[in-house]
Scaffold this active site. Structure first.
Site, short mmCIF file in Angstrom:
data_model
loop_
_atom_site.label_atom_id
_atom_site.label_comp_id
_atom_site.label_asym_id
_atom_site.label_seq_id
_atom_site.Cartn_x
_atom_site.Cartn_y
_atom_site.Cartn_z
N ILE A 100 7.71 38.47 -14.81
CA ILE A 100 9.17 38.68 -14.45
C ILE A 100 9.52 39.72 -15.27
CG2 ILE A 100 10.19 37.21 -16.37
CD1 ILE A 100 12.35 36.45 -14.29
N ASN A 147 15.64 29.52 -25.46
CA ASN A 147 15.94 28.16 -26.22
C ASN A 147 17.32 28.63 -26.95
OD1 ASN A 147 15.78 29.42 -28.83
ND2 ASN A 147 13.61 29.45 -28.40
N VAL A 189 7.87 32.43 -21.15
CA VAL A 189 8.46 33.71 -20.71
C VAL A 189 9.61 34.36 -21.56
CG1 VAL A 189 10.53 32.38 -19.63
CG2 VAL A 189 9.67 34.67 -18.59
N ASP A 190 10.13 33.46 -22.70
CA ASP A 190 10.93 34.10 -23.64
C ASP A 190 10.35 35.27 -24.39
OD1 ASP A 190 13.26 34.42 -25.33
OD2 ASP A 190 13.01 32.42 -25.88
P1 ADP Z 1 10.74 26.36 -20.92
O1 ADP Z 1 10.90 26.62 -22.16
O2 ADP Z 1 12.14 26.80 -20.05
O3 ADP Z 1 10.00 25.74 -20.18
P2 ADP Z 1 8.52 28.50 -20.40
O4 ADP Z 1 8.39 29.73 -20.73
O5 ADP Z 1 7.63 27.52 -21.26
O6 ADP Z 1 9.96 27.82 -20.34
O7 ADP Z 1 7.79 28.45 -19.03
C1 ADP Z 1 8.77 28.49 -18.02
C2 ADP Z 1 8.30 29.07 -16.87
O8 ADP Z 1 7.88 30.57 -17.07
C3 ADP Z 1 6.64 28.63 -16.59
O9 ADP Z 1 6.41 28.35 -15.37
C4 ADP Z 1 5.86 29.49 -17.37
O10 ADP Z 1 4.44 29.68 -16.73
C5 ADP Z 1 6.78 30.86 -16.79
N1 ADP Z 1 6.36 32.16 -17.41
C6 ADP Z 1 5.91 32.27 -18.73
N2 ADP Z 1 5.56 33.60 -18.64
C7 ADP Z 1 6.06 34.41 -17.67
C8 ADP Z 1 6.21 35.83 -17.00
N3 ADP Z 1 5.79 36.77 -18.06
N4 ADP Z 1 7.06 35.80 -15.97
C9 ADP Z 1 7.50 34.86 -15.43
N5 ADP Z 1 7.13 33.48 -15.69
C10 ADP Z 1 6.55 33.35 -16.77
#
Ligand code: ADP
Length: 171
Positions: free
Chosen positions: A11, A24, A33-34
């Site tokens: 993303i 969070n 992703v954060d």
């Molecule tokens: P949450 O805490 O809301 O569960 P996460 O970041 O742990 O958030 O995961 C949410 C989704 O984002 C997962 O499917 C993860 O694989 C995905 N994710 C991680 N990095 C990226 C990225 N750079 N772009 C898009 N999606 C991502």
């Protein structure tokens, strides 16, 4: 419904008006992703989110995109899965709905979402994909500025789940 797209990708590379961050409640960065969004946007993003004083689960707040190709980042803490009886479904709906509402208030046309809550927050993937795609479809029926929403899936399993969910609502 051709205005909802599902792709596999990262993303942080999306050239859209706004990307949504599965944050969070502190809005101060984290893993998944954060962390990827904060690394790609640069330290200016943390400086900006520090001024927001957190957000409640399901709420959404906006900052600039700084070094990202996206103009804005919309930060929303999705629900942590506690078994399904703690309003998780409604709260996940709220994250998508409130993020889109904020995108409209900022005149965004194109918005990209990650799969909110299905990583470390452990929301069951197929149920999350259904809630996400239904919320997007319903919102886009009366949207004023947002014309295209892309679900950006990071892995094959997530990509398949959102493709399935999109097929279901198009029936
Ligand atoms: P949450 O805490 O809301 O569960 P996460 O970041 O742990 O958030 O995961 C949410 C989704 O984002 C997962 O499917 C993860 O694989 C995905 N994710 C991680 N990095 C990226 C990225 N750079 N772009 C898009 N999606 C991502």
């Amino acid at each position: 419904m051709t205005n909802i797209k599902v792709i596999k990708g990262d993303i942080t590379t999306m050239h859209v008006d706004a990307i949504v961050n599965a944050a969070n409640t502190t809005l101060l960065g984290g893993g998944g992703v954060d962390g990827a969004i904060h690394r790609a946007a640069g330290p200016e993003l943390l400086a900006a989110t520090m001024k927001l004083h957190g957000a409640q689960t399901g709420e959404a707040k906006i900052t600039a995109g700084f070094r990202l190709p996206a103009k804005y980042v919309i930060h929303t803490p999705g629900p942590i899965w506690h078994g399904g009886n703690q309003n998780e479904a409604q709260l996940l709906h709220n994250s998508y709905f409130n993020s889109l509402t904020l995108a409209e208030q900022n005149n965004c046309h194109t918005v990209a979402f990650p799969s909110i809550s299905t990583g470390v927050f452990h929301f069951p993937l197929s149920q999350a994909a259904k809630i996400a795609t239904e919320t997007l479809r319903d919102f886009l029926e009366t949207a004023k500025t947002v014309t295209e929403v892309t679900m950006v899936c990071f892995d094959d399993t997530t990509f398949a789940a959102y493709q399935d969910a999109l097929t279901q609502i198009n029936l």
